[in-house]
Scaffold this active site. Structure first.
Site, mmCIF file in Angstrom:
data_model
loop_
_atom_site.group_PDB
_atom_site.id
_atom_site.type_symbol
_atom_site.label_atom_id
_atom_site.label_comp_id
_atom_site.label_asym_id
_atom_site.label_seq_id
_atom_site.Cartn_x
_atom_site.Cartn_y
_atom_site.Cartn_z
ATOM 1 N N LYS A 100 0.856 -1.189 0.000
ATOM 2 C CA LYS A 100 0.000 0.000 0.000
ATOM 3 C C LYS A 100 0.894 1.242 0.000
ATOM 4 O O LYS A 100 1.844 1.321 0.777
ATOM 5 C CB LYS A 100 -0.852 -0.045 1.273
ATOM 6 C CG LYS A 100 -1.996 0.909 1.302
ATOM 7 C CD LYS A 100 -2.853 0.634 2.542
ATOM 8 C CE LYS A 100 -3.748 1.806 2.820
ATOM 9 N NZ LYS A 100 -4.460 1.662 4.103
ATOM 10 N N HIS B 156 -0.346 4.533 0.193
ATOM 11 C CA HIS B 156 -0.900 5.692 0.910
ATOM 12 C C HIS B 156 -1.203 5.274 2.353
ATOM 13 O O HIS B 156 -0.958 4.129 2.732
ATOM 14 C CB HIS B 156 -2.161 6.190 0.196
ATOM 15 C CG HIS B 156 -3.225 5.144 0.121
ATOM 16 N ND1 HIS B 156 -3.191 4.119 -0.803
ATOM 17 C CD2 HIS B 156 -4.312 4.931 0.881
ATOM 18 C CE1 HIS B 156 -4.235 3.344 -0.626
ATOM 19 N NE2 HIS B 156 -4.929 3.803 0.398
#
Ligand code: OMP
Length: 215
Positions: free
Chosen positions: A103, A105
């Site tokens: 991921k 963000h």
């Protein structure tokens, strides 16, 4: 066979986690049985499976600092095991798990839960030819933590990349112990003990002869 192993097999059969039939495995092997840890799918069954893992861990005497459950099936298993260790064995250990996609963000990264540190005990479902567990072990090897061992529900005692068992390869390549709640041998012993399932027993023995490890 220990009482808890017998109870675990009965529990797995009752919940159709363990089934006999014809199944194609990840390795392409055609198996007369399959263990589906995805079917620990109720609160009560998670409570129970966590206790079995915790018993196997205590019995294995592996020293560790935290638990790690590889995505996806290892995640609820590590979580249930952490609860059982805290509730029944007085060990409140941190746990973490990974996501399959990194991921970029928010909190970012691949690992969720406690930061990986110290000696990691990996909690996974099944080892057949050892492909899945090798991938998860590589993730720990790439971190600053070290691998203390691997605990699984079922060791199918199959050949890995060579003639020896996938679990033996893992132990030799990473110098870590692998513990299992049950093995294929335990399952065969259970069927012999119970009697009456002669077709399943013969199929399991034939499978062991075809794909079982030399040691
Ligand atoms: P290997 O990567 O060959 O060791 O296969 C282990 C993985 O196969 C497990 O993590 C499961 O995803 C899956 N599997 C089961 O869930 N249960 C079984 O009884 C057998 C397998 C399998 O495909 O070998």
């Amino acid at each position: 066979m220990f009482d808890y192993q017998r109870a675990f097999i009965q529990f797995a059969l009752e919940h159709r986690i363990l089934r006999f039939g014809e199944f194609i495995l990840k390795s392409g092997r055609r198996s007369p049985y399959f263990f589906n840890a995805g079917r620990f799918a109720t609160g009560q069954s998670l409570i129970q499976v966590g206790r079995y893992y915790a018993q196997a861990i205590i019995g294995s005497r592996i020293d560790f600092d935290m638990l790690f459950g590889p995505a996806y099936k290892g995640i609820p298993l590590a979580c249930a095991t952490a609860i059982a260790l805290a509730e029944h064995h007085g060990r409140d250990v941190p746990y973490a798990f990974d996501r399959k996609e990194t991921k970029t963000h928010g909190e970012g990264g691949k690992v969720i839960g406690a930061p990986l540190h110290g000696r990691i005990l990996m909690i996974d479902d099944v080892i057949s030819a050892g492909t899945s567990v090798r991938e998860s072990v590589a993730l720990i090897a790439a971190s600053r933590a070290s691998l203390a061992g691997v605990v699984i529900a079922l060791d199918r005692q199959e050949r890995g990349e060579g003639a020896v068992a996938a679990t033996a390869e893992l132990e030799a390549n990473h110098s870590v112990p692998v513990a299992a709640i049950i093995t294929l041998d335990t399952l065969i012993e259970y069927l012999l003990e119970q009697g009456g399932r002669s077709a399943e027993l013969a199929a399991m023995q034939a499978y062991r002869a075809a794909y079982g490890a030399s040691c």
